[in-house]
Design a protein around this motif. Structure first.
Motif, mmCIF file in Angstrom:
data_model
loop_
_atom_site.group_PDB
_atom_site.id
_atom_site.type_symbol
_atom_site.label_atom_id
_atom_site.label_comp_id
_atom_site.label_asym_id
_atom_site.label_seq_id
_atom_site.Cartn_x
_atom_site.Cartn_y
_atom_site.Cartn_z
ATOM 1 N N ALA A 135 -96.777 -35.524 -26.202
ATOM 2 C CA ALA A 135 -97.775 -36.151 -26.159
ATOM 3 C C ALA A 135 -98.526 -36.689 -27.498
ATOM 4 O O ALA A 135 -99.037 -37.798 -27.625
ATOM 5 C CB ALA A 135 -98.916 -35.413 -25.365
ATOM 6 N N TRP B 172 -102.102 -38.190 -28.370
ATOM 7 C CA TRP B 172 -102.787 -37.804 -27.044
ATOM 8 C C TRP B 172 -102.705 -36.097 -27.034
ATOM 9 O O TRP B 172 -101.692 -35.720 -26.975
ATOM 10 C CB TRP B 172 -101.746 -38.547 -25.805
ATOM 11 C CG TRP B 172 -101.988 -37.953 -24.617
ATOM 12 C CD1 TRP B 172 -103.164 -37.305 -24.011
ATOM 13 C CD2 TRP B 172 -101.188 -37.810 -23.475
ATOM 14 N NE1 TRP B 172 -103.000 -37.059 -22.871
ATOM 15 C CE2 TRP B 172 -101.827 -37.331 -22.328
ATOM 16 C CE3 TRP B 172 -100.083 -38.307 -23.076
ATOM 17 C CZ2 TRP B 172 -101.189 -37.330 -21.173
ATOM 18 C CZ3 TRP B 172 -99.288 -38.197 -22.163
ATOM 19 C CH2 TRP B 172 -99.977 -37.618 -20.919
ATOM 20 N N LEU C 25 -93.910 -46.244 -25.829
ATOM 21 C CA LEU C 25 -95.151 -46.369 -25.124
ATOM 22 C C LEU C 25 -95.346 -48.075 -24.594
ATOM 23 O O LEU C 25 -95.712 -48.329 -23.514
ATOM 24 C CB LEU C 25 -96.533 -45.864 -26.009
ATOM 25 C CG LEU C 25 -97.567 -45.918 -25.303
ATOM 26 C CD1 LEU C 25 -97.770 -45.055 -24.016
ATOM 27 C CD2 LEU C 25 -98.798 -45.211 -26.388
ATOM 28 N N TRP D 69 -91.705 -43.435 -30.697
ATOM 29 C CA TRP D 69 -92.457 -43.277 -29.749
ATOM 30 C C TRP D 69 -93.407 -44.370 -29.345
ATOM 31 O O TRP D 69 -93.579 -44.550 -28.197
ATOM 32 C CB TRP D 69 -93.197 -41.810 -29.848
ATOM 33 C CG TRP D 69 -92.221 -40.961 -29.605
ATOM 34 C CD1 TRP D 69 -91.421 -39.984 -30.698
ATOM 35 C CD2 TRP D 69 -91.668 -40.219 -28.694
ATOM 36 N NE1 TRP D 69 -90.753 -38.939 -30.330
ATOM 37 C CE2 TRP D 69 -90.832 -39.070 -28.952
ATOM 38 C CE3 TRP D 69 -92.050 -40.366 -27.225
ATOM 39 C CZ2 TRP D 69 -90.060 -38.287 -27.786
ATOM 40 C CZ3 TRP D 69 -91.677 -39.484 -26.261
ATOM 41 C CH2 TRP D 69 -90.558 -38.364 -26.423
ATOM 42 N N VAL E 24 -97.951 -39.808 -29.485
ATOM 43 C CA VAL E 24 -98.952 -41.116 -29.228
ATOM 44 C C VAL E 24 -100.147 -40.803 -29.448
ATOM 45 O O VAL E 24 -100.976 -41.557 -28.723
ATOM 46 C CB VAL E 24 -97.977 -41.713 -27.985
ATOM 47 C CG1 VAL E 24 -96.857 -42.428 -27.974
ATOM 48 C CG2 VAL E 24 -98.513 -40.823 -26.941
ATOM 49 N N ARG F 158 -98.366 -43.811 -20.315
ATOM 50 C CA ARG F 158 -98.375 -42.436 -21.031
ATOM 51 C C ARG F 158 -97.769 -41.541 -20.101
ATOM 52 O O ARG F 158 -96.915 -40.534 -20.562
ATOM 53 C CB ARG F 158 -99.223 -42.189 -21.978
ATOM 54 C CG ARG F 158 -100.694 -41.832 -21.183
ATOM 55 C CD ARG F 158 -101.801 -41.600 -22.310
ATOM 56 N NE ARG F 158 -102.774 -40.873 -21.787
ATOM 57 C CZ ARG F 158 -103.752 -40.413 -22.508
ATOM 58 N NH1 ARG F 158 -103.892 -40.623 -23.840
ATOM 59 N NH2 ARG F 158 -104.865 -39.878 -21.714
#
Ligand SMILES: [Zn+2]
Length: 395
Positions: free
Chosen positions: A330, A335, A19, A15, A333, A383
């Protein structure tokens, strides 16, 4: 290292790699959005809307999509693009539907006073957030998945020409495509600068109230006339009481018109009224209230037209499941993706209303949709693209 730890760290680096992939393409994505903003496309200008449709058809065809224009005489044409996706085994997975619109609320020529430009990390311009950035995200997420090893499933993109004016020409097609899909991702802007996805939207309606009175000379025959303006004013006071903010129901007479000159008792007056509802049940109740309005002045006539156009997008189990998936992606990463319930409606209201799992607000992050300061935050693009790509895989 234990095996689970190795798997975890492999996933994490996958991931992170994705990104980085999108971060490297951030400038390209911005350039695409800028191209789309430069092609002004107000809902009521068929020629302009058809021009952006042709431009986008080329862009999606370059990625291998099969395009189909849905012709409309009253509005611009809507554009459907199908991607086959690599399919292993007998069972063909259902497509995921990416929903968007290329019409904007800005009249032709707005670019002169609201130029498309970058200012302190933000891209500005008419329609930049709502929702030309969302369309660019679709292009880059699809391209990325093709590069990562092939689209994992069929994808249908549907870009409508008339979302900002109620989707009259496109609604049926949206619903037919949604019916065949595993889920719908709507590329409308995210909610707020924290970039929350939208898991609930209010339903939207519009009513028109026309009052017919009796005209008379205001000076010579003041007693003879029956003022449509006075009658309308009294009706508006009644309509204002329909508001029930605690129940999520709001009513706004946003435009009034009436009368001809100061020395004439007005024969006509009208109001256009916006209605927002939180639950589908409220639609029939508010409709009844509007239709049972009675004139105060027996010599005045009332005419009510309109109704609820989009039922609310309610946070069903299917919607919640999609949000959970998005949160999971999410978190890869680092988030924390939030969710929000918003007052505005979108075509997601149609698809969610049919019971098709729908996640809205998947598009750009910014503020000022429909306003002179509309902008989109550039650094959020990578993202958002990563989230969209991940969701196409896992819906
Ligand atoms: Zn929009």
């Amino acid at each position: 290292m234990p095996e689970t730890k190795i798997v975890e760290s492999t996933i994490a680096s996958l991931w992170q790699g994705r990104l980085r992939y999108f971060e490297e393409r951030q400038d390209q994505i911005v350039e695409t959005i800028r191209e789309l903003v430069q092609l002004e496309s107000p809902s009521d200008n068929k020629r302009a809307v058809d021009r952006i449709a042709a431009f986008l058809a080329h862009r999606f065809e370059a990625l291998g999509g099969r395009t189909k224009l849905h012709r409309s005489t009253d509005f611009g044409d809507s554009l459907q693009i199908d991607f086959g996706g690599k399919v292993s085994g007998q069972q063909k997975p259902k497509p995921v539907l990416l929903l968007g619109h290329y019409d904007t609320v800005y009249p032709l020529g707005t670019l002169a006073s609201m130029p498309c430009k970058i200012e302190s990390g933000r891209l500005l311009g008419p329609g930049v957030l709502d929702m030309k950035s969302g369309i660019a995200l679709m292009l880059y997420a699809i391209e990325a998945l093709q590069g990562f090893g092939g689209l994992p499933r069929p994808v249908t993109v549907f870009l409508v020409s008339d979302e900002e004016v109620g989707s009259r020409s496109s609604r049926k097609i949206t619903e037919a495509l949604a019916k065949k899909s595993a889920g719908v991702l709507v590329l409308e802007p995210a909610a707020g600068l924290r970039g929350a996805v939208k898991t609930a939207r209010k339903g939207v309606g519009e009513y028109a109230l026309r009052v017919k009175g009796v005209a008379a000379h205001a000076g010579l025959d003041p007693g003879k006339g029956h003022s449509a303006i006075l009658e309308l004013a009294r009706q508006i006071a009644i309509i204002a009481k329909f508001n029930d903010v605690r129940q999520g129901l709001s009513v706004n007479p946003g435009v009034i018109e009436g009368g001809t000159r100061t020395n004439v008792i007005a024969a006509e007056a009208s109001a256009a009224i916006d209605v927002r509802i939180k639950s589908a049940k409220q639609a029939s109740a508010i409709d009844r209230k509007f239709r049972s309005l009675k004139p105060f002045d027996k010599h005045c006539k009332l005419e009510i037209t309109g109704g609820v156009n989009r039922l609310p997008m309610e946070r069903t189990a299917g919607v919640a499941t999609l949000y959970k998936k998005a949160q999971g992606i999410a978190s890869r990463v680092g988030w924390k993706l939030e969710e929000a319930a918003v007052g505005g409606g979108s075509d997601g209201n149609f698809t969610a209303g049919m019971g098709i799992p729908t996640l809205d607000g998947m598009g750009g992050v910014g503020e000022g949709a429909h306003a002179v300061h509309e902008f989109m935050v550039i650094s959020e693009l990578p993202r958002r693209a990563l989230l969209l790509a991940g969701m196409i895989e896992s819906v």
